[in-house]
Design an enzyme around this catalytic site. Structure first.
Site, mmCIF file in Angstrom:
data_model
loop_
_atom_site.group_PDB
_atom_site.id
_atom_site.type_symbol
_atom_site.label_atom_id
_atom_site.label_comp_id
_atom_site.label_asym_id
_atom_site.label_seq_id
_atom_site.Cartn_x
_atom_site.Cartn_y
_atom_site.Cartn_z
ATOM 1 N N GLY A 8 0.704 -1.338 -0.075
ATOM 2 C CA GLY A 8 0.001 0.037 0.207
ATOM 3 C C GLY A 8 0.836 0.980 -0.182
ATOM 4 O O GLY A 8 0.653 2.437 0.569
ATOM 5 N N GLY A 11 -0.302 4.768 -1.071
ATOM 6 C CA GLY A 11 -1.539 5.431 -0.235
ATOM 7 C C GLY A 11 -1.226 6.558 0.711
ATOM 8 O O GLY A 11 -0.204 7.166 0.606
ATOM 9 N N ASP A 54 -0.246 -7.449 -4.233
ATOM 10 C CA ASP A 54 -1.763 -7.569 -3.855
ATOM 11 C C ASP A 54 -1.858 -8.359 -2.512
ATOM 12 O O ASP A 54 -1.563 -9.668 -2.535
ATOM 13 C CB ASP A 54 -2.344 -8.146 -5.110
ATOM 14 C CG ASP A 54 -3.745 -8.127 -4.764
ATOM 15 O OD1 ASP A 54 -4.271 -8.243 -3.641
ATOM 16 O OD2 ASP A 54 -4.607 -8.256 -5.746
ATOM 17 N N TYR A 143 -15.295 -1.606 8.960
ATOM 18 C CA TYR A 143 -14.192 -1.329 9.034
ATOM 19 C C TYR A 143 -13.646 -1.943 10.445
ATOM 20 O O TYR A 143 -12.537 -2.226 10.726
ATOM 21 C CB TYR A 143 -14.136 0.343 8.944
ATOM 22 C CG TYR A 143 -12.697 0.945 9.140
ATOM 23 C CD1 TYR A 143 -11.530 0.744 8.100
ATOM 24 C CD2 TYR A 143 -12.104 1.489 9.956
ATOM 25 C CE1 TYR A 143 -10.311 1.215 8.181
ATOM 26 C CE2 TYR A 143 -11.134 2.409 10.155
ATOM 27 C CZ TYR A 143 -10.003 2.173 9.346
ATOM 28 O OH TYR A 143 -8.632 2.696 9.401
ATOM 29 N N LYS A 147 -10.791 -4.097 11.724
ATOM 30 C CA LYS A 147 -9.764 -3.746 12.860
ATOM 31 C C LYS A 147 -9.611 -4.607 14.178
ATOM 32 O O LYS A 147 -8.300 -4.896 14.563
ATOM 33 C CB LYS A 147 -9.776 -2.054 13.109
ATOM 34 C CG LYS A 147 -9.558 -1.084 11.830
ATOM 35 C CD LYS A 147 -8.022 -1.559 11.271
ATOM 36 C CE LYS A 147 -7.841 -0.797 10.035
ATOM 37 N NZ LYS A 147 -6.486 -1.095 9.432
HETATM 38 C C1 AKB Z 1 -11.187 6.557 8.541
HETATM 39 O O1 AKB Z 1 -11.625 7.770 8.849
HETATM 40 O O2 AKB Z 1 -11.434 5.715 8.168
HETATM 41 C C2 AKB Z 1 -9.655 6.655 8.887
HETATM 42 C C3 AKB Z 1 -9.473 5.908 10.448
HETATM 43 C C4 AKB Z 1 -9.748 6.940 11.541
HETATM 44 O O3 AKB Z 1 -9.064 4.979 10.711
HETATM 45 N N1 AKB Z 1 -8.967 7.994 8.679
#
Ligand code: AKB
Length: 317
Positions: A8, A11, A54, A143, A147
């Site tokens: 990455g 990025g 990847d 997300y 995490k």
């Molecule tokens: C997001 O906003 O998704 C990221 C994070 C805080 O992990 N910047």
């Protein structure tokens, strides 16, 4: 850390982290890993080796690890929070299936691995103020789910197989080099671009929404320092709270107006981003990082604002 693969590398974090590590170990192989369509350009391409990497292609990753005798992998491949809500299966595939590929390669080839976590690993039941290092993590976003799973898998590979996994929970990151793509905290970057261009900023996050934020130089320092930390001091590994500033859009606007007096902002709240932001902490307690590996940020809101505006004026005007 001598031969490093940054997955990455083009990025928001990777583009700066790869260059910083190359400066730090000029005689090492610091490979800029990329995916098709996001190839490195300019100084990132010219200053060291690069390779298609990847996360979902274990064979490809293994080939790079063997070819460059990689000892440390920075795994920065991820869909950020707002995009992950739109493509949850893809987010899981990249963030978790990809991580499994990396951890297996690390186990077999003796690599250390850094995979960032985030304020997104927390949820609405988490204490919002001075969020402790060890606390409730029941995120409601995909997300956040990836995490938490990242933290657990990384710790699992450390305890079960001795893989040297370490990481930090990044706040929203603010930089003037590469724009973030699809995060909840992106507004805190975009606002500076609008201010420098003399445009009104339309803020997608409501006033009164506090989140931890950090300037990129501090984030890079954290990503490097944690991997160089003395392992005998580490009680925690995946992942450390790190913090430097917390603000809401009104505080940020007021700070920018101190430097750009005519700056204007109005609100058009994005319900997806707002719901995510409402479930995240206001301000994390980072005392474990301070105690276990001497974490200390250099930038506050004023220092970051001066530097951001200065850098963006040079870049945009
Ligand atoms: C997001 O906003 O998704 C990221 C994070 C805080 O992990 N910047």
């Amino acid at each position: 850390m001598k031969n490093v693969l940054v997955i990455g590398s083009t990025g928001q974090i990777g583009s700066e982290l790869t260059m910083r590590i190359r400066e730090m170990i000029p005689d090492g192989n610091v490979v800029a890993g990329y995916i098709k369509g996001a190839e490195p350009k300019g100084v990132l391409l010219e200053s060291g080796p690069s390779a298609e990497a990847d996360v979902c292609n274990g064979e490809q990753l293994l080939g790079i690890v063997k070819k460059y005798r990689i000892d440390t992998i920075y795994n920065l491949a991820a869909l950020l929070s707002a995009v992950a809500e739109k493509k949850p299966q893809l987010a899981w595939h990249i963030q978790i299936d990809g991580l499994m590929n990396i951890l297996e390669i690390a186990r077999e080839n003796g690599c250390a691995v850094f995979t960032p976590s985030s304020i997104g690993s927390f949820g609405p039941e988490t204490p919002r103020q001075n969020t402790p290092q060890d606390t409730i993590q029941r995120p409601r976003s995909m997300y956040g789910c990836t995490k938490v799973a990242t933290e657990l898998l990384s710790d699992y590979y450390f305890h079960k197989y001795g893989v040297d996994t370490r990481s930090v929970r990044f706040p929203g990151l603010i930089s003037n080099v590469t724009l973030p793509g699809g995060g909840t905290t992106d507004y805190a970057v975009e606002i500076y671009y609008a201010a420098v261009k003399g445009e009104e900023f339309v803020c997608p996050i409501a006033p009164g929404t506090f989140m931890d934020m950090m300037y990129m130089p501090d984030a890079l320092k954290a990503a490097i320092d944690i991997m160089n930390a003395d392992p005998s001091r580490l009680v925690h590994r995946n992942s450390f709270n790190i913090a430097s500033m917390s603000f809401d859009p009104e505080i940020l606007k007021a700070k920018i107006i101190e430097h750009v007096p005519g700056f204007k902002m109005r609100y058009e709240v994005d319900p997806v981003r707002q719901a995510i932001a409402d479930s995240w902490p206001d301000k994390m307690d980072d005392s474990c990082a301070r105690e276990e590996w001497d974490w200390a940020p250099s930038y506050d809101l004023e220092g970051m604002t001066v530097d951001m505006l200065d850098a963006l004026k040079k870049k945009l005007l």
